[in-house]
Design a protein around this motif. Structure first.
Motif, PDB file in Angstrom:
ATOM      1  N   GLY A  29      10.699   0.562   4.225  1.00  0.00           N
ATOM      2  CA  GLY A  29      12.036  -0.081   4.360  1.00  0.00           C
ATOM      3  C   GLY A  29      12.431   0.304   5.823  1.00  0.00           C
ATOM      4  N   SER A  30      12.178   1.725   6.141  1.00  0.00           N
ATOM      5  CA  SER A  30      12.680   2.134   7.402  1.00  0.00           C
ATOM      6  C   SER A  30      11.517   1.852   8.658  1.00  0.00           C
ATOM      7  CB  SER A  30      12.761   3.436   7.366  1.00  0.00           C
ATOM      8  OG  SER A  30      13.846   3.678   6.490  1.00  0.00           O
ATOM      9  N   GLY A  31      10.409   1.185   8.060  1.00  0.00           N
ATOM     10  CA  GLY A  31       9.308   0.851   9.131  1.00  0.00           C
ATOM     11  C   GLY A  31       7.868   1.544   8.980  1.00  0.00           C
ATOM     12  N   PHE A  32       7.879   2.491   8.148  1.00  0.00           N
ATOM     13  CA  PHE A  32       6.673   3.314   8.115  1.00  0.00           C
ATOM     14  C   PHE A  32       5.737   2.599   7.311  1.00  0.00           C
ATOM     15  CE2 PHE A  32      10.125   6.344   8.746  1.00  0.00           C
ATOM     16  CZ  PHE A  32       9.676   7.513   9.246  1.00  0.00           C
ATOM     17  N   GLY A  33       4.507   2.620   7.821  1.00  0.00           N
ATOM     18  CA  GLY A  33       3.196   2.185   7.262  1.00  0.00           C
ATOM     19  C   GLY A  33       2.791   2.880   6.338  1.00  0.00           C
ATOM     20  N   LEU A  34       2.158   2.144   5.162  1.00  0.00           N
ATOM     21  CA  LEU A  34       1.806   2.953   3.980  1.00  0.00           C
ATOM     22  C   LEU A  34       1.016   4.040   4.039  1.00  0.00           C
ATOM     23  CD1 LEU A  34       1.605   2.690   1.056  1.00  0.00           C
ATOM     24  CD2 LEU A  34      -0.371   1.244   0.891  1.00  0.00           C
ATOM     25  N   GLU A  35       0.101   4.340   5.163  1.00  0.00           N
ATOM     26  CA  GLU A  35      -0.741   5.537   5.286  1.00  0.00           C
ATOM     27  C   GLU A  35       0.147   6.703   6.026  1.00  0.00           C
ATOM     28  OE1 GLU A  35      -3.531   8.032   4.641  1.00  0.00           O
ATOM     29  OE2 GLU A  35      -3.772   6.045   4.131  1.00  0.00           O
ATOM     30  N   GLU A  36       1.241   6.193   6.637  1.00  0.00           N
ATOM     31  CA  GLU A  36       2.445   7.350   7.095  1.00  0.00           C
ATOM     32  C   GLU A  36       3.188   7.782   5.959  1.00  0.00           C
ATOM     33  OE1 GLU A  36       3.999   5.871  11.542  1.00  0.00           O
ATOM     34  OE2 GLU A  36       4.260   4.394   9.699  1.00  0.00           O
ATOM     35  N   THR A  37       3.442   7.389   4.788  1.00  0.00           N
ATOM     36  CA  THR A  37       3.775   7.929   3.855  1.00  0.00           C
ATOM     37  C   THR A  37       3.068   9.054   3.014  1.00  0.00           C
ATOM     38  OG1 THR A  37       3.004   6.247   1.905  1.00  0.00           O
ATOM     39  CG2 THR A  37       4.971   5.504   3.376  1.00  0.00           C
ATOM     40  N   ARG A  38       1.801   8.997   3.124  1.00  0.00           N
ATOM     41  CA  ARG A  38       0.884   9.958   2.607  1.00  0.00           C
ATOM     42  C   ARG A  38       1.741  11.526   2.547  1.00  0.00           C
ATOM     43  NH1 ARG A  38      -3.870   9.399   0.363  1.00  0.00           N
ATOM     44  NH2 ARG A  38      -4.223   7.405   1.461  1.00  0.00           N
ATOM     45  N   PRO A  39       1.907  12.042   3.707  1.00  0.00           N
ATOM     46  CA  PRO A  39       2.547  13.342   3.685  1.00  0.00           C
ATOM     47  C   PRO A  39       3.725  13.593   2.805  1.00  0.00           C
ATOM     48  CG  PRO A  39       2.008  12.818   5.866  1.00  0.00           C
ATOM     49  CD  PRO A  39       1.795  11.386   5.292  1.00  0.00           C
TER      50      PRO A  39
END
Length: 135
Positions: A63-73
């Motif tokens: 919702g803040s503009g992060f891509g799915l892969e960016e959420t991994r960490p």
């Protein structure tokens, strides 16, 4: 809980949980390794409240503009037992990269705005063309 209950509690579809779905905000994705759960004897996956928190974290970030892969960490940080997904060094690095990306986009938008503003100033003060009605 089964995937249907997890989906309902998280506010997403079961498809989104399985493979990331096709519409935003994408919440998870067993196929992407962001969401996994052990299988019960009947073959169904069994999810718990920690999985619900992972899905909520992913949705918040997207919702803040992060891509799915960016959420991994962030997911990995939660799975490591941290109460928040943004308390690990890799998560903080993602925040820093996103801020750099946002700053670059804002600079580009400022340049575009300046160009549009300049074009407006160069145009005639009063329009010479009237659509409909009398001048």
């Amino acid at each position: 809980m089964r995937i249907s209950e997890l989906a309902e509690r998280a506010g997403v579809s079961t498809r989104t949980l399985r493979d990331g779905g096709t519409s935003r905000p994408k919440a998870g994705g067993e196929a992407r390794g962001l969401l996994s759960a052990p299988r019960a004897a009947n073959g169904y996956r069994v999810y718990d409240d920690a999985d619900l928190e992972v899905v909520r974290q992913i949705r918040t970030l997207q919702g803040s503009g992060f891509g799915l892969e960016e959420t991994r960490p962030f997911v990995e940080c939660l799975r490591a037992g941290h109460p928040r997904g943004d308390s690990c060094p890799d998560s903080l690095d993602v925040y820093r990269r996103k801020l750099t990306e946002i700053d670059a986009l804002m600079e580009k938008l400022r340049a575009v705005r300046a160009e549009v503003s300049e074009r407006l100033l160069r145009s005639a003060p009063e329009p010479k063309c009237h659509l409909g009605g009398s001048p």
